[in-house]
Enzyme design. Structure first.
Site, PDB file in Angstrom:
ATOM      1  N   ARG A 142       0.829  -1.203   0.000  1.00 46.61           N
ATOM      2  CA  ARG A 142       0.000   0.000   0.000  1.00 46.61           C
ATOM      3  C   ARG A 142       0.866   1.256   0.000  1.00 46.61           C
ATOM      4  O   ARG A 142       2.009   1.239   0.441  1.00 46.61           O
ATOM      5  CB  ARG A 142      -0.905   0.021   1.231  1.00 46.61           C
ATOM      6  CG  ARG A 142      -1.819  -1.180   1.369  1.00 46.61           C
ATOM      7  CD  ARG A 142      -2.534  -1.149   2.701  1.00 46.61           C
ATOM      8  NE  ARG A 142      -3.288  -2.376   2.942  1.00 46.61           N
ATOM      9  CZ  ARG A 142      -3.940  -2.631   4.059  1.00 46.61           C
ATOM     10  NH1 ARG A 142      -3.930  -1.739   5.053  1.00 46.61           N
ATOM     11  NH2 ARG A 142      -4.599  -3.766   4.201  1.00 46.61           N
ATOM     12  N   HIS A 154     -16.647  11.594  -9.465  1.00 45.32           N
ATOM     13  CA  HIS A 154     -17.478  11.370  -8.278  1.00 45.32           C
ATOM     14  C   HIS A 154     -18.283  10.079  -8.440  1.00 45.32           C
ATOM     15  O   HIS A 154     -18.512   9.346  -7.473  1.00 45.32           O
ATOM     16  CB  HIS A 154     -18.436  12.544  -8.054  1.00 45.32           C
ATOM     17  CG  HIS A 154     -17.798  13.732  -7.411  1.00 45.32           C
ATOM     18  ND1 HIS A 154     -17.081  13.652  -6.240  1.00 45.32           N
ATOM     19  CD2 HIS A 154     -17.772  15.039  -7.772  1.00 45.32           C
ATOM     20  CE1 HIS A 154     -16.639  14.852  -5.908  1.00 45.32           C
ATOM     21  NE2 HIS A 154     -17.040  15.704  -6.821  1.00 45.32           N
ATOM     22  N   ARG A 173     -16.192   7.080  -7.450  1.00 47.08           N
ATOM     23  CA  ARG A 173     -16.017   7.003  -5.995  1.00 47.08           C
ATOM     24  C   ARG A 173     -17.263   6.421  -5.328  1.00 47.08           C
ATOM     25  O   ARG A 173     -17.172   5.511  -4.499  1.00 47.08           O
ATOM     26  CB  ARG A 173     -15.719   8.401  -5.454  1.00 47.08           C
ATOM     27  CG  ARG A 173     -15.667   8.513  -3.922  1.00 47.08           C
ATOM     28  CD  ARG A 173     -15.129   9.896  -3.565  1.00 47.08           C
ATOM     29  NE  ARG A 173     -15.357  10.289  -2.191  1.00 47.08           N
ATOM     30  CZ  ARG A 173     -14.620   9.908  -1.144  1.00 47.08           C
ATOM     31  NH1 ARG A 173     -13.614   9.068  -1.332  1.00 47.08           N
ATOM     32  NH2 ARG A 173     -14.869  10.349   0.070  1.00 47.08           N
ATOM     33  N   TYR A 206     -25.977   9.514   1.935  1.00 52.82           N
ATOM     34  CA  TYR A 206     -25.907   8.827   0.653  1.00 52.82           C
ATOM     35  C   TYR A 206     -26.818   7.604   0.620  1.00 52.82           C
ATOM     36  O   TYR A 206     -27.572   7.389  -0.342  1.00 52.82           O
ATOM     37  CB  TYR A 206     -24.467   8.417   0.361  1.00 52.82           C
ATOM     38  CG  TYR A 206     -24.329   7.574  -0.873  1.00 52.82           C
ATOM     39  CD1 TYR A 206     -24.551   8.126  -2.139  1.00 52.82           C
ATOM     40  CD2 TYR A 206     -24.008   6.228  -0.797  1.00 52.82           C
ATOM     41  CE1 TYR A 206     -24.452   7.351  -3.278  1.00 52.82           C
ATOM     42  CE2 TYR A 206     -23.907   5.446  -1.930  1.00 52.82           C
ATOM     43  CZ  TYR A 206     -24.124   6.013  -3.161  1.00 52.82           C
ATOM     44  OH  TYR A 206     -24.032   5.247  -4.288  1.00 52.82           O
TER      45      TYR A 206
END
Length: 226
Positions: A97, A174, A177, A210
């Site tokens: 990572r 967006h 994502r 969301y």
């Protein structure tokens, strides 16, 4: 017949219902389309009969697609994905990572009550290379080309990736994502607190909003069988 004024039909002053950033992009569908585009453009780069102009376009597209897939995999902001891609370009192990600063985590604010200036400290997150979505051979090849060198010199790389996605895949950054976030929450059924931590949210408030918006859409779209 009843008479209607323009205000009855065209209420430009009406408040808009918040829809969030989601654009209805399916995670697996867009991942498959991007992977297909990556292979197609890499093939152009390897074809000895391809023109210089064709290779130039293909080289840029390969870079944009890799960044998009990295963003999709990590449910990150586009700026975070670009930084991570640059870090991976000099990494010896793509299975390790990299750490990037969370976009907008460091900023100057004004306290509403005291009017004092507040400087928030930067926060950081891990990012992984999407080895399940991107052939590492393609990535190692492209970062050694002049196309990558030129990309790193751009003043506004985010806009270039965004314009590419809008023009070729009818989605924005967006969308990628939140397609990833939607997949984690609603398909893999991951814990909301864990997802918030993964994507770099300070709390779950944005994710709650969301998921409520998604649930509301499902109510509007429901089919009633009689």
């Amino acid at each position: 017949m009843p008479k209607y004024t323009d205000d009855d039909i065209f209420d430009d002053g009406a408040p808009q219902v918040a829809k969030g950033f989601d654009r209805g992009i399916d995670y697996l569908d867009i991942a498959a389309k991007l992977k297909k585009g990556l292979k197609k453009n890499y093939k152009v780069l390897q074809d000895t009969e391809s023109t210089a102009n064709a290779k130039r376009f293909a080289g840029s597209r390969v870079i944009y697609i890799i960044i998009a897939l990295l963003q999709l995999k990590n449910c990150s902001r586009i700026s975070e994905a670009i930084v991570a891609t640059k870090k991976f370009s000099v990494s010896k192990n793509l299975n390790e990572r990299v750490v990037v600063k969370i976009a907008k985590s460091e900023k100057d604010l004004i306290d509403r009550k005291t009017k004092d200036k507040i400087h928030t400290k930067p926060r950081y997150r891990d990012m992984v290379f999407p080895v399940d979505l991107v052939d590492t051979k393609i990535f190692k090849y492209i970062v050694k080309t002049k196309y990558w060198t030129k990309f790193c010199e751009f003043d506004s790389p985010r806009k270039r990736v965004l314009d590419f996605l809008l023009g070729h895949y009818e989605c924005n950054t967006h969308s990628l994502r939140y397609a990833g976030i939607n997949y984690l929450l609603n398909v893999e059924k991951r814990d909301m607190n864990v997802v918030a931590k993964f994507v770099g949210h300070a709390n779950v408030n944005q994710l709650v909003l969301y998921t409520q918006t998604k649930a509301l859409d499902e109510i509007f779209d429901r089919k009633i069988v009689v």
